[in-house]
Design a protein around this motif. Sequence first.
Motif, PDB file in Angstrom:
ATOM      1  N   GLN A  35     -13.082  76.169-123.410  1.00 44.18           N
ATOM      2  CA  GLN A  35     -13.618  76.735-124.643  1.00 44.18           C
ATOM      3  C   GLN A  35     -12.720  76.395-125.831  1.00 44.18           C
ATOM      4  O   GLN A  35     -13.210  76.036-126.921  1.00 44.18           O
ATOM      5  N   GLN A  36     -11.406  76.495-125.632  1.00 46.62           N
ATOM      6  CA  GLN A  36     -10.471  76.158-126.712  1.00 46.62           C
ATOM      7  C   GLN A  36     -10.555  74.670-127.059  1.00 46.62           C
ATOM      8  O   GLN A  36     -10.519  74.293-128.241  1.00 46.62           O
ATOM      9  N   ASP A  38     -13.140  72.713-126.746  1.00 45.58           N
ATOM     10  CA  ASP A  38     -14.379  72.469-127.482  1.00 45.58           C
ATOM     11  C   ASP A  38     -14.227  72.868-128.947  1.00 45.58           C
ATOM     12  O   ASP A  38     -14.687  72.156-129.857  1.00 45.58           O
ATOM     13  N   GLY A  39     -13.553  73.978-129.180  1.00 50.21           N
ATOM     14  CA  GLY A  39     -13.344  74.423-130.561  1.00 50.21           C
ATOM     15  C   GLY A  39     -12.470  73.446-131.342  1.00 50.21           C
ATOM     16  O   GLY A  39     -12.770  73.123-132.504  1.00 50.21           O
ATOM     17  N   HIS A  40     -11.397  72.975-130.732  1.00 52.42           N
ATOM     18  CA  HIS A  40     -10.520  72.005-131.410  1.00 52.42           C
ATOM     19  C   HIS A  40     -11.261  70.706-131.697  1.00 52.42           C
ATOM     20  O   HIS A  40     -11.102  70.114-132.779  1.00 52.42           O
ATOM     21  N   ASN A  42     -14.435  70.213-132.220  1.00 50.76           N
ATOM     22  CA  ASN A  42     -15.358  70.414-133.336  1.00 50.76           C
ATOM     23  C   ASN A  42     -14.628  70.419-134.680  1.00 50.76           C
ATOM     24  O   ASN A  42     -15.207  70.054-135.713  1.00 50.76           O
ATOM     25  N   SER A  43     -13.361  70.795-134.664  1.00 51.29           N
ATOM     26  CA  SER A  43     -12.576  70.842-135.903  1.00 51.29           C
ATOM     27  C   SER A  43     -12.035  69.480-136.312  1.00 51.29           C
ATOM     28  O   SER A  43     -11.912  69.189-137.516  1.00 51.29           O
TER      29      SER A  43
END
Length: 506
Positions: A35-36, A38-40, A42-43
Amino acid sequence: MSRLSHQERQLGQEDLHGVSAEIVEDFDEIETALQQLDGHLNSFKHGTAYETAERMKSDYVSNRDFRIMFLRGNRYDTKTSTFQMIRFFETKLQLFGIEKLVQDVTLRDLDEDDRNALQDGSRQILPQADRANRRIHVAFPGLRKNKTAQNELRACFYLVMKLLESQDVQIRGIVVVVYSIGRFRDLSNGAGFVENAKLWLSLPVHIAGVHFCSDTVAHHILVSAAVSSLPLKMKSRMKAHLGSHLECQYRLCSFGIPREVLLPSLVDDGGAESHLVWYREQYLREVSAEVPKHLMHLPNVPGEDDVLFGRKRSQRRGNRLLYQLIECNSEVYDVGSRSDKRYLTGMVIQEVHATGGRFLKQDGESNFWKEVSTEEAHEKIAQTFRNFRRPRARLAKTSSTKQGNGGNSLLQPGPIDVLFGRQRSNTGNRHVRQLVADLAAEYESASKVGKGELTNYVLREMKYTGARFLKQNADDTWVEVSDSFARSKISKQFSNSRRMQSRPSL
């Protein structure tokens, strides 16, 4: 190194010595890390090759196993994994083009020069692991035959990604040994080091340790300077070793790499026997699902008992047996009828086949070894019989000429003769020294009987070329020595070669 925390330095040294703790993966931790990640992504993905790949085939870049491979390679550091994934797709785009950006790279995607770089043995995955059960990637810079740096980089990308298909490799990581000693020495003065380092930093593999082995101070200093430019975490897992073959091998033992694991690659003909087995396995795996077996063109991997035909005389066991059979039956062959000669060549074929050997020749286009037909084997063996006859015929003619001149002519050394005494610059002497150097590693690890066989092989090899073994008397005349005397001198040459290799070259 001082900027690393104590824990980071300790983990690096434990990895380097192969004593790090086993990694135990927890399902909940993996899900949190995904999950982390995926967030990075996207950033940071905007304007990158990763974003292009995501638009082309989102299932490929978001594949769970694919992303876990990057997390394992970076020990679940999600931010480092993010930047590595972005670099991975940038590197893949640069090496293989946009058409392969969201596809796994196969042998079909490598051109002929890439495949030659993959087969030349300059990069090998050893069949045995180190004491921590990590796979060992060995680089022999002196064996490189790639035409361009891109050939080497594409071959390395393919090799490492194939290695990462194993989940065990993803978890444990790998050990890299750059072996630049003797005939494996890097003659390019470190060319391509930066490009290779960038490639490795983009690949999702945990490099537990890197060992640079060299036998020259200049190369040792060059490596140390190049390593200083790398990231701190990588430098903590690197070690440079200066010394001879034997010295560096024993130093590697202290880092969990047994000498017996590395030694077969150093004495193989060409240094790549086990690697070619690996290459053939990849070839079979990739084409077996697409092409019917009866249409498959499979590359043969030469074995120790096989006979290799070609310009360069092979020193493997099968070729030695062939030369021994030729020598024992040459006189009968010379006086025999056509049917007798055919019988003798057939007998040689049967003897080689009885040991499990085959008769192979290398295809000029693919570089694969192909088994020759029985008829071609007969022709090649007959040619070898004729080649063996010619040097003896020249010697006989020289001898009869001297006797015709009254029998008082003194024995005169020829350029191919091996001279014992002060004069050692003859072509024959250089040929002996080269044979001894090529077989030195095998001689060192051989039993007493094996050492005798290698000594006899050098003796037969020289006599096959028509060379004589001559000794100079006190009155400056030359006499031909006995085989036992020649063997003792060849054995001494092996011993001298071993002592020279045990000293570090400065």
